[in-house]
Scaffold this active site. Structure first.
Site, short mmCIF file in Angstrom:
data_model
loop_
_atom_site.label_atom_id
_atom_site.label_comp_id
_atom_site.label_asym_id
_atom_site.label_seq_id
_atom_site.Cartn_x
_atom_site.Cartn_y
_atom_site.Cartn_z
N ASP A 1 0.82 -1.21 0.00
CA ASP A 1 0.00 0.00 0.00
C ASP A 1 0.86 1.27 0.00
OD1 ASP A 1 -2.22 1.66 0.12
OD2 ASP A 1 -2.29 1.60 2.31
N TYR B 1 -5.50 -2.08 13.65
CA TYR B 1 -6.39 -1.01 13.22
C TYR B 1 -7.80 -1.19 13.77
CZ TYR B 1 -2.68 0.52 10.09
OH TYR B 1 -1.49 0.98 9.59
N TYR C 1 -10.15 -0.10 10.21
CA TYR C 1 -10.53 -1.10 9.21
C TYR C 1 -11.60 -2.04 9.74
CZ TYR C 1 -6.56 0.37 6.35
OH TYR C 1 -5.68 1.10 5.59
N GLU D 1 2.25 -0.13 13.84
CA GLU D 1 1.25 0.61 13.07
C GLU D 1 -0.05 0.66 13.86
OE1 GLU D 1 0.47 -0.42 8.99
OE2 GLU D 1 2.59 -0.83 8.56
N LYS E 1 -3.36 8.74 6.53
CA LYS E 1 -3.21 8.48 7.97
C LYS E 1 -2.13 9.35 8.61
CE LYS E 1 -4.84 3.69 7.93
NZ LYS E 1 -4.93 3.52 6.47
#
Length: 588
Positions: free
Chosen positions: A147, A455, A459, A493, A557
């Protein structure tokens, strides 16, 4: 560096047509930079296939008798290099340096022609991984499994070097803290038999000296390198023949120790809590090309916000960033370009939820070649970065498919290799994707500390469902507590896409208000578990990605915009990070 000639080669006819002797109808192209965003037409920006760079360079006559080399900081993703029409080197992998010896090919006191054939196509046995599709019009298109945008070109400086025939090939250091100071074990590799002398200077004052290709330097009252309090000594390595200096190399090195012990990260024996970012080498127009203005601005933003660490997601960065981290006192988790090792063209969403293609990525016909490329990139990264005080750990993969049967056989040799070739034996980790849980992740057993990409609230279970997200998040954390076996955990992350233009009360996803609510929930979870010893939010700044309905001209983000201006969340982080002690959750 400067303006080179540039040409696309969509039919791959350049070698046969002898483009190495001169490009037909070239345009000008700056080096270093990505070629993509410089163009104004879409076919050029999205070009996939062979392309060429060309320049002329002068070699002084007084260099005759020396070893002449050309050094590339990187060439994305693969390169063949020609000098005066002769192929001198080829290289696979777009994020690490390589060089070509051209001593017997260059013409002295004359101009010489340098041509580089590059290719940016993706496949499943390269790092990073993906596919190359062919459109109905016959044009190729990159289909990454990752990504971020597939920028390509000569992204880092290209240097012409004149070296002595007998020279220093390598130099490494290992630090120990002892009563009254520090001891530094060193190793020097040369291609000759003459004596080696190593000296250490504090400013203009010599503080240690040793002779031999291996030895120990004893530094009394050593000033230690620390977070935001960097102190660098100059290590000077010489090959000597009596009073004659045959070759000389120097480096600025910080003396420090780093280890994982009793569930904590210890810098110079004292606990340190990691706070900072996943980043990208990414900027407007330049793409992934090295730009020192952007690099310096990034460090100033990170100092302002109270960060002390970043991960080089998802590839090794330009050497200048590590040198600046050494000087500024930042910690780096250094990551090899092993991203996209999961078969899904939308791995940032489908694969992370377990909805991607159910394919064991490490049981394919391409796996042996992938592992070979992975080992080569890991070796080159560690050999390049092993002396940096800023580099505290190796990240060996990002979000791989790690629940299938082939995981352990693929992971173990990589983790073993990292430990074997790193003189300082830094801790090893990899970033674990969301669908890999404590009881399903077959790779986590090899980690010295656990790194999670999570996430919850973005998500999965976003918006009004964020309360359920926190419950599910804590349930998973309780599961990890049972398998850590004394190891610390960090988050490599977590984040929520946010448009800097969007404000809404009450919040909605993509608004700045929701980003802060999401962050508050995540930080509440982090603060509830003592084994969480670091938080690296995704991402430092907005960055370019492949086009898609999940991305509004890139990943949003960022805590900063792509132009390095703060979103509301930046002030949120500044308040949190500047209030946390360096040894937050420490045990000392």
């Amino acid at each position: 560096d400067g303006m080179w000639k540039f040409a696309f080669d969509p039919e791959s006819k350049g070698v046969e047509a002898n483009w190495a002797a001169g490009l037909p109808n070239p345009v000008s192209m700056p080096v270093p930079s990505s070629f993509c965003d410089i163009f104004t037409d879409k076919d050029s920006r999205e070009y996939c296939g062979d392309f060429w760079y060309e320049t002329d360079f002068f070699v002084p006559g007084e260099w005759s008798g020396k070893e002449v080399q050309i050094r590339f900081g990187s060439a994305t993703h693969r390169a063949r290099v020609f000098v005066n029409g002769v192929e001198v080197v080829s290289h696979e992998g777009g994020f690490l340096p390589f060089d070509a010896t051209v001593t017997d090919i260059v013409r002295y006191n004359q101009y010489n022609k340098l041509a580089v054939l590059l290719n940016n196509e993706l496949n499943e046995y390269m790092l990073p991984a993906g596919q190359t599709a062919t459109l109905a019009n016959g044009k190729k298109m990159a289909a990454p499994y990752f990504d971020f945008y597939n920028y390509a070109g000569l992204h880092r400086p290209v240097k012409l070097m004149a070296l002595p025939k007998e020279r220093i090939l390598d130099f490494s250091v290992v630090h120990r803290l002892v009563e009254g100071g520090a001891e530094v074990d060193y190793t020097v590799t040369t291609n000759g038999d003459h004596d080696v002398v190593v000296e250490v200077f504090d400013g203009c004052t010599k503080v240690a000296e040793a002779c031999g290709k291996t030895g120990t330097l004893k530094i009394a009252d050593a000033k230690l390198w620390n977070v935001h309090a960097a102190y660098l000594y100059t290590f000077n390595v010489r090959i000597v023949d009596g009073s004659e200096v045959i070759d000389e190399y120097y480096d600025k090195i910080g003396i420090r120790t780093f280890e994982v012990k009793d569930g904590h990260f210890l810098l110079n024996g004292k606990s340190v809590y990691l706070r900072g970012f996943g980043k990208h080498e990414d900027a407007d127009i330049r793409g992934r090309g090295l730009d020192l203005v952007t690099v310096k601005r990034d460090y100033e933003c990170m100092k302002w916000i109270g960060a002390n660490c970043f991960r080089t997601s998802h590839y090794p960065y330009a050497e200048e960033l590590y040198q600046m981290a050494d000087e500024e006192g930042f910690l780096i988790i250094d990551e090899v370009p092993a991203v996209g090792l999961m078969e899904s063209t939308m791995n940032f969403l489908a694969a992370s939820q377990g909805n991607g293609k159910k394919v064991g990525f490490f049981e394919k016909e391409t796996t042996p070649k992938l592992l070979e490329n992975h080992k080569a990139a890991l070796t080159d990264m560690i050999n390049r970065d092993k002396n940096h005080a800023s580099v505290i750990a190796w990240s060996i993969l990002n979000e791989p498919e790690c629940t299938s049967e082939g995981t352990e056989a693929y992971f173990k040799p990589l983790f073993d290799l990292a430990h074997e070739i790193d003189p300082q034996k830094r801790p090893r980790t990899y970033a674990i994707i969301m669908k890999s849980f404590p009881n399903t992740s077959k790779g986590q057993q090899f980690c010295d500390f656990i790194s999670l990409n999570r996430y919850y609230g973005w998500y999965v279970m976003g918006g009004m469902g964020i309360s359920d997200a926190e419950v599910a998040f804590r349930r998973e954390m309780d599961g990890w507590a049972k398998v850590l076996n004394g190891r610390p955990m960090i988050f490599t992350e977590y984040g929520a896409d946010t448009m800097p233009s969007e404000h809404k009360l009450p919040s909605v996803m993509w608004s700045q208000e929701y980003q802060n609510e999401y962050l508050d929930m995540n930080h509440n979870v982090f603060d509830s578990y003592d084994f969480v010893q670091g938080e690296l939010v995704w991402n430092f700044a907005d960055f370019q990605t492949t086009e898609g309905i999940m991305r509004v001209n890139g990943n949003k983000k960022g805590i900063f915009t792509r132009q390095r201006q703060p979103k509301d969340a930046a002030f949120h982080f500044r308040a949190r990070w500047t209030s946390l002690p360096l040894d937050y959750k420490g045990n000392n």
